[in-house]
Design an enzyme around this catalytic site. Sequence first.
Site, mmCIF file in Angstrom:
data_model
loop_
_atom_site.group_PDB
_atom_site.id
_atom_site.type_symbol
_atom_site.label_atom_id
_atom_site.label_comp_id
_atom_site.label_asym_id
_atom_site.label_seq_id
_atom_site.Cartn_x
_atom_site.Cartn_y
_atom_site.Cartn_z
ATOM 1 N N TYR A 56 0.846 -1.195 0.000
ATOM 2 C CA TYR A 56 0.000 0.000 0.000
ATOM 3 C C TYR A 56 0.883 1.248 0.000
ATOM 4 C CZ TYR A 56 -3.674 -3.318 1.449
ATOM 5 O OH TYR A 56 -4.544 -4.380 1.537
ATOM 6 N N SER A 202 -12.873 -5.148 1.825
ATOM 7 C CA SER A 202 -13.827 -4.387 0.997
ATOM 8 C C SER A 202 -15.281 -4.734 1.349
ATOM 9 C CB SER A 202 -13.562 -4.599 -0.503
ATOM 10 O OG SER A 202 -12.243 -4.245 -0.850
ATOM 11 N N LEU A 204 -17.539 -2.848 2.198
ATOM 12 C CA LEU A 204 -18.443 -1.812 1.665
ATOM 13 C C LEU A 204 -18.377 -1.773 0.140
ATOM 14 C CD1 LEU A 204 -17.499 1.002 4.224
ATOM 15 C CD2 LEU A 204 -19.531 -0.475 4.270
ATOM 16 N N ARG A 206 -15.786 -1.489 -1.732
ATOM 17 C CA ARG A 206 -14.860 -0.396 -2.092
ATOM 18 C C ARG A 206 -15.586 0.949 -2.094
ATOM 19 N NH1 ARG A 206 -9.968 -2.761 -3.586
ATOM 20 N NH2 ARG A 206 -10.119 -4.915 -4.270
ATOM 21 N N PHE A 208 -18.776 1.493 -2.846
ATOM 22 C CA PHE A 208 -19.958 1.548 -3.704
ATOM 23 C C PHE A 208 -21.249 1.265 -2.932
ATOM 24 C CE2 PHE A 208 -23.072 -0.116 -6.670
ATOM 25 C CZ PHE A 208 -23.005 0.798 -7.707
HETATM 26 N N1 LIG Z 1 -6.147 -8.552 1.064
HETATM 27 C C1 LIG Z 1 -6.386 -7.819 0.012
HETATM 28 O O1 LIG Z 1 -6.053 -8.173 -1.120
HETATM 29 C C2 LIG Z 1 -7.106 -6.507 0.184
HETATM 30 C C3 LIG Z 1 -7.653 -5.850 -0.935
HETATM 31 C C4 LIG Z 1 -8.321 -4.650 -0.737
HETATM 32 C C5 LIG Z 1 -8.452 -4.116 0.539
HETATM 33 N N2 LIG Z 1 -7.884 -4.765 1.603
HETATM 34 C C6 LIG Z 1 -7.989 -4.217 2.972
HETATM 35 O O2 LIG Z 1 -9.364 -4.084 3.295
HETATM 36 C C7 LIG Z 1 -9.629 -2.751 3.742
HETATM 37 C C8 LIG Z 1 -11.052 -2.354 3.389
HETATM 38 O O3 LIG Z 1 -11.310 -2.521 2.021
HETATM 39 P P1 LIG Z 1 -11.465 -1.293 1.007
HETATM 40 O O4 LIG Z 1 -10.893 -0.081 1.629
HETATM 41 O O5 LIG Z 1 -10.958 -1.776 -0.287
HETATM 42 O O6 LIG Z 1 -13.020 -1.158 0.793
HETATM 43 P P2 LIG Z 1 -14.290 -0.818 1.680
HETATM 44 O O7 LIG Z 1 -13.968 -0.874 3.103
HETATM 45 O O8 LIG Z 1 -15.347 -1.678 1.143
HETATM 46 O O9 LIG Z 1 -14.594 0.682 1.214
HETATM 47 C C9 LIG Z 1 -13.693 1.728 1.417
HETATM 48 C C10 LIG Z 1 -14.218 2.941 0.683
HETATM 49 O O10 LIG Z 1 -15.488 3.294 1.229
HETATM 50 C C11 LIG Z 1 -15.504 4.657 1.611
HETATM 51 N N3 LIG Z 1 -16.296 4.724 2.846
HETATM 52 C C12 LIG Z 1 -16.030 4.095 4.017
HETATM 53 N N4 LIG Z 1 -17.011 4.332 4.906
HETATM 54 C C13 LIG Z 1 -17.910 5.130 4.294
HETATM 55 C C14 LIG Z 1 -19.118 5.715 4.704
HETATM 56 N N5 LIG Z 1 -19.616 5.496 5.898
HETATM 57 N N6 LIG Z 1 -19.786 6.482 3.788
HETATM 58 C C15 LIG Z 1 -19.305 6.698 2.553
HETATM 59 N N7 LIG Z 1 -18.147 6.151 2.108
HETATM 60 C C16 LIG Z 1 -17.448 5.382 2.974
HETATM 61 C C17 LIG Z 1 -14.082 5.040 1.811
HETATM 62 O O11 LIG Z 1 -13.921 6.405 1.526
HETATM 63 P P3 LIG Z 1 -13.082 7.415 2.458
HETATM 64 O O12 LIG Z 1 -11.757 6.812 2.716
HETATM 65 O O13 LIG Z 1 -13.015 8.625 1.617
HETATM 66 O O14 LIG Z 1 -13.875 7.563 3.687
HETATM 67 C C18 LIG Z 1 -13.358 4.170 0.783
HETATM 68 O O15 LIG Z 1 -13.337 4.804 -0.464
HETATM 69 C C19 LIG Z 1 -8.539 -1.918 3.040
HETATM 70 O O16 LIG Z 1 -8.357 -0.674 3.688
HETATM 71 C C20 LIG Z 1 -7.345 -2.852 3.127
HETATM 72 O O17 LIG Z 1 -6.730 -2.707 4.399
HETATM 73 C C21 LIG Z 1 -7.237 -5.952 1.426
#
Ligand SMILES: NC(=O)c1ccc[n+]([C@@H]2O[C@H](COP(=O)([O-])OP(=O)(O)OC[C@H]3O[C@@H](n4cnc5c(N)ncnc54)[C@H](OP(=O)(O)O)[C@@H]3O)[C@@H](O)[C@H]2O)c1
Length: 325
Positions: A56, A202, A204, A206, A208
């Site tokens: 990251y 993810s 949420l 990502r 959406f």
């Molecule tokens: N193992 C893997 O391959 C892998 C892959 C992807 C992710 N991950 C891990 O999983 C974690 C979470 O996944 P993710 O970040 O991809 O996706 P997520 O948690 O599904 O969504 C994150 C997105 O949602 C937005 N968001 C969060 N809360 C919100 C709310 N209450 N209202 C509106 N928008 C909101 C965030 O925006 P803002 O930041 O602008 O608030 C960000 O753009 C990552 O941070 C990472 O540590 C691991």
Amino acid sequence: MQTRRLGTQGLAVGEIGLGCMGMSYAYGTPDDAESIATIHRALELGVTLLDTAEVYGPYMNERLVGKALAGRRDGVVVATKFGFRLRPNEPRGVDGTPENVKRVADESLQRLGIDIIDLYYQHRRDPNVPIEETVGAMKELVEAGKVRYLGLSEVGPETLRRAHATHPISALQSEYSLWERGVETDVFPVLRELGIGFVPYSPLGRGFLTGSFAHGNELGADDWRRTVPRFDEANAADNARVVDVVKRTASKHAATAAQVALAWVLGRGEDFVPIPGTKRRTSLEENLGAERVRLDENDLAALDGVATLASGARYSEEMMTLIER
Ligand SMILES: NC(=O)c1ccc[n+]([C@@H]2O[C@H](COP(=O)([O-])OP(=O)(O)OC[C@H]3O[C@@H](n4cnc5c(N)ncnc54)[C@H](OP(=O)(O)O)[C@@H]3O)[C@@H](O)[C@H]2O)c1
């Protein structure tokens, strides 16, 4: 916050973790000050699991988490990941060699400013290195006192079994949410059989599933999600039907779409610890409110079908080759 167990080796964490990736990588313009404030607020509110990775940034997110952790290490479960070739002049790709497993652990410890990694994951399986060799090296890190618990990400049943036979695996981290349920059929039974915990990433979708954007073209020019087929404008109408159901359920509970998406994941398993990502305190606080949402049978029936409405692959074809099923 309630505590949940990941695996049977003793790892226990607050039931909602914090994904830190988007603070430095892939999702728009970083805001380090607000991101650090978000991590601090999360710890105040009972979050214990912080999720980062070498890739990251690369490196920047581990440094940011390290900065946030200064003077607050107690009680925090720091999870990070190795698994890619990132050095200049190296061909890009995965690297599960024992040398890389160990070198990255030392470098991650430095960037994070800690002396032990609580949960060390292989980010993607390296098809050219037997999993026994990779996990064997991870096991040596446990024996050396550099790592507490082991995890894998996006691997299939056979790899899980072989890895777990080499050293107990405490957690699998794979994508899982209302619109991404690919792990349910083949992977979940093996997790249950082996007693391995699950960290849905993810959760949420990502961002959406919160209803905050309709397709990738609405995002910043350098936002990685623009490259994801699921966020193509052509899929927006299908995918809007998913969010409609989530929003309808949310309004019934005087909750938000994000809270419903997280409540659904939390309800899928007692050893599921989602790690929603955000770089904002307001969204963090909203997301932690998911613990209060109780979905009833009618909600679950409505939400159960939404994954079949979703259109578009969750990664590019090239990135999908690294996902084991
Ligand atoms: N193992 C893997 O391959 C892998 C892959 C992807 C992710 N991950 C891990 O999983 C974690 C979470 O996944 P993710 O970040 O991809 O996706 P997520 O948690 O599904 O969504 C994150 C997105 O949602 C937005 N968001 C969060 N809360 C919100 C709310 N209450 N209202 C509106 N928008 C909101 C965030 O925006 P803002 O930041 O602008 O608030 C960000 O753009 C990552 O941070 C990472 O540590 C691991």
